[in-house]
Design an enzyme around this catalytic site. Structure first.
Site, PDB file in Angstrom:
ATOM      1  N   LYS A 110       0.840  -1.204   0.000  1.00  0.00           N
ATOM      2  CA  LYS A 110       0.000   0.000   0.000  1.00  0.00           C
ATOM      3  C   LYS A 110       0.873   1.252   0.000  1.00  0.00           C
ATOM      4  O   LYS A 110       0.580   2.225  -0.696  1.00  0.00           O
ATOM      5  CB  LYS A 110      -0.950  -0.007   1.202  1.00  0.00           C
ATOM      6  N   LYS A 190      -6.968 -11.640 -11.972  1.00  0.00           N
ATOM      7  CA  LYS A 190      -7.657 -12.125 -10.770  1.00  0.00           C
ATOM      8  C   LYS A 190      -8.806 -11.175 -10.410  1.00  0.00           C
ATOM      9  O   LYS A 190      -8.623  -9.961 -10.401  1.00  0.00           O
ATOM     10  CB  LYS A 190      -6.647 -12.179  -9.612  1.00  0.00           C
ATOM     11  N   LYS A 193     -11.848  -6.298  -6.194  1.00  0.00           N
ATOM     12  CA  LYS A 193     -12.420  -4.945  -6.163  1.00  0.00           C
ATOM     13  C   LYS A 193     -11.400  -3.919  -6.631  1.00  0.00           C
ATOM     14  O   LYS A 193     -11.738  -2.971  -7.319  1.00  0.00           O
ATOM     15  CB  LYS A 193     -12.816  -4.593  -4.722  1.00  0.00           C
TER      16      LYS A 193
HETATM   17  P1  ADP Z   1     -10.843  -8.013  -3.047  1.00  0.00           P
HETATM   18  O1  ADP Z   1      -9.558  -8.470  -3.703  1.00  0.00           O
HETATM   19  O2  ADP Z   1     -11.957  -7.942  -4.014  1.00  0.00           O
HETATM   20  O3  ADP Z   1     -10.658  -6.751  -2.222  1.00  0.00           O
HETATM   21  P2  ADP Z   1     -10.715  -9.359  -0.517  1.00  0.00           P
HETATM   22  O4  ADP Z   1      -9.246  -9.148  -0.457  1.00  0.00           O
HETATM   23  O5  ADP Z   1     -11.602  -8.618   0.431  1.00  0.00           O
HETATM   24  O6  ADP Z   1     -11.227  -9.155  -2.026  1.00  0.00           O
HETATM   25  O7  ADP Z   1     -10.975 -10.921  -0.383  1.00  0.00           O
HETATM   26  C1  ADP Z   1     -11.653 -11.562   0.645  1.00  0.00           C
HETATM   27  C2  ADP Z   1     -11.433 -13.062   0.505  1.00  0.00           C
HETATM   28  O8  ADP Z   1     -11.863 -13.515  -0.808  1.00  0.00           O
HETATM   29  C3  ADP Z   1      -9.960 -13.441   0.632  1.00  0.00           C
HETATM   30  O9  ADP Z   1      -9.879 -14.506   1.549  1.00  0.00           O
HETATM   31  C4  ADP Z   1      -9.529 -13.922  -0.734  1.00  0.00           C
HETATM   32  O10 ADP Z   1      -8.745 -15.079  -0.591  1.00  0.00           O
HETATM   33  C5  ADP Z   1     -10.827 -14.259  -1.454  1.00  0.00           C
HETATM   34  N1  ADP Z   1     -10.740 -13.824  -2.867  1.00  0.00           N
HETATM   35  C6  ADP Z   1     -10.860 -12.574  -3.321  1.00  0.00           C
HETATM   36  N2  ADP Z   1     -10.762 -12.525  -4.681  1.00  0.00           N
HETATM   37  C7  ADP Z   1     -10.553 -13.799  -5.098  1.00  0.00           C
HETATM   38  C8  ADP Z   1     -10.370 -14.420  -6.391  1.00  0.00           C
HETATM   39  N3  ADP Z   1     -10.401 -13.722  -7.511  1.00  0.00           N
HETATM   40  N4  ADP Z   1     -10.194 -15.748  -6.425  1.00  0.00           N
HETATM   41  C9  ADP Z   1     -10.178 -16.463  -5.281  1.00  0.00           C
HETATM   42  N5  ADP Z   1     -10.346 -15.956  -4.046  1.00  0.00           N
HETATM   43  C10 ADP Z   1     -10.538 -14.637  -3.933  1.00  0.00           C
END
Ligand code: ADP
Ligand code: TRP
Length: 326
Positions: A110, A190, A193
């Protein structure tokens, strides 16, 4: 055995969250010791709008219940409903080395992106350690990006135990969520958000279809054979389809004569049918906020009972609070 995990309410849940995390939490709930919480205090490091945070937290609770988290089995609560966690965080902070936090990738990433870090972002892993240690957790299912935070948690617990001379804090183990479940987003990267390429689980039909139709594909002409294994439309289809449906669609890719539009329509149909029960359940839950709040309150009460017991142990270990001889 206590299973515990938390998920940040930073937006609506997408397919990546479901297949990468939520589905696996639900599979582990068959154990009356499972604790799952909505990490609203952690979300404060990025969500700075009261209404948005409140709504995200509420939606997260409804989504989890609609997707099959069963409050008769698992304990679901809001992180902030257990204030003991922030006291434990302070007690842990006093034994946490600055250098340990400086090494954390999530923090460094970050900062590298130009975010000017506040103390909340820097000490995020200590709050996470408190989340885990407050309940004597044994197993913590997390995505690969959180493994380092689990190591930090173990480090902090070990240091506390060694300073105060006892097994006051229980060392947890990470359980890395299946890597195979890396869900691609609409641009093939991947799904996340932060990349703006997500497909939300409870998106309304029309925008859902539109998002699916926007998934990036190569420019192989309609008649030509296509490779399912390099196509994100096919990768998404696989998440929802049975083995037979998967091989039937793969055959059509290889045979040629099928456009990507048709494959995308198959993803839309499969996703609608996969989440159809959850959608119905979500509508029912949204119409019954009293029930949802009751579940969260009952969850917090159960979590607090355990949290108070552990916090007392930790307070006694370091000598804060009432003099024990009085
Ligand atoms: P984002 O990347 O959208 O901000 P988060 O980091 O809040 O999502 O993810 C929350 C959970 O969802 C984590 O445990 C992560 O392992 C899982 N996760 C998020 N995106 C993916 C993805 N594209 N494929 C598999 N698991 C994911
Ligand atoms: N940091 C985790 C994430 O972003 C969420 C989280 C907060 C968590 N506290 C936790 C996960 C405790 C497991 C255990 O995904």
């Amino acid at each position: 055995m206590r299973v515990l995990s938390g998920i940040q309410p930073t937006g609506r849940f997408h397919w990546g969250n479901y297949f990468g995390a939520i589905q696996q939490y639900i599979a582990l709930q068959n154990n009356e010791q499972s604790f799952y919480f909505i990490a609203d205090l952690h979300a404060l490091t990025s969500v700075r709008d009261r209404k948005v945070l409140e709504q995200n937290t509420w939606d997260a609770a409804i989504d989890l219940l609609a997707l099959g988290l069963n409050p008769e089995q698992a304990t679901l609560f809001r992180q902030s409903d257990v204030p003991e966690v922030t006291e434990l965080m302070w007690l842990l902070m006093t034994v946490t080395q600055f250098s340990l936090l400086e090494k954390c990738h999530s923090y460094k990433d970050k900062v590298a992106k130009g975010i000017s870090p506040d103390a909340g972002l820097f000490t995020y892993p200590v709050l996470m350690a408190a989340d885990i240690l407050l309940y004597d957790s044994d197993v913590v299912p997390v995505g690969a990006d959180q493994i380092q935070h689990l190591e930090v948690t173990r480090d902090i617990a070990q240091r506390f135990n060694s300073i105060y001379g006892g097994e006051f804090l229980h060392l947890p183990n990470a359980r890395v969520l299946e890597e195979g479940a890396k869900v691609p987003g609409t641009d093939g990267e991947k799904m996340s958000k932060s990349y703006g390429n997500t497909i939300e689980i409870f998106e309304a039909d029309k925008p859902l279809r539109k998002k699916i139709m926007s998934i990036k594909t190569d420019s192989t002409p309609m008649e030509a054979p296509k490779n399912p294994d390099t196509c994100s439309v096919y990768a998404l289809f696989k998440l929802f389809a049975s083995a037979e449906q998967q091989s039937a669609l793969a055959d059509r890719y290889r045979a040629g004569g099928m456009g990507y539009g048709e494959a995308k329509q198959a993803v839309f149909d499969a996703a609608m049918s996969y989440f159809s029960q959850a959608r119905t359940r979500r509508t029912e839950l949204a119409a019954n906020p009293g029930y949802v709040e009751e579940v969260l309150q009952a969850g917090a009460q159960k979590a607090r009972a355990k949290g108070q017991e552990v916090l007392q142990r930790v307070r006694d270990a370091c000598g804060v609070g009432r003099h024990r001889s009085v």
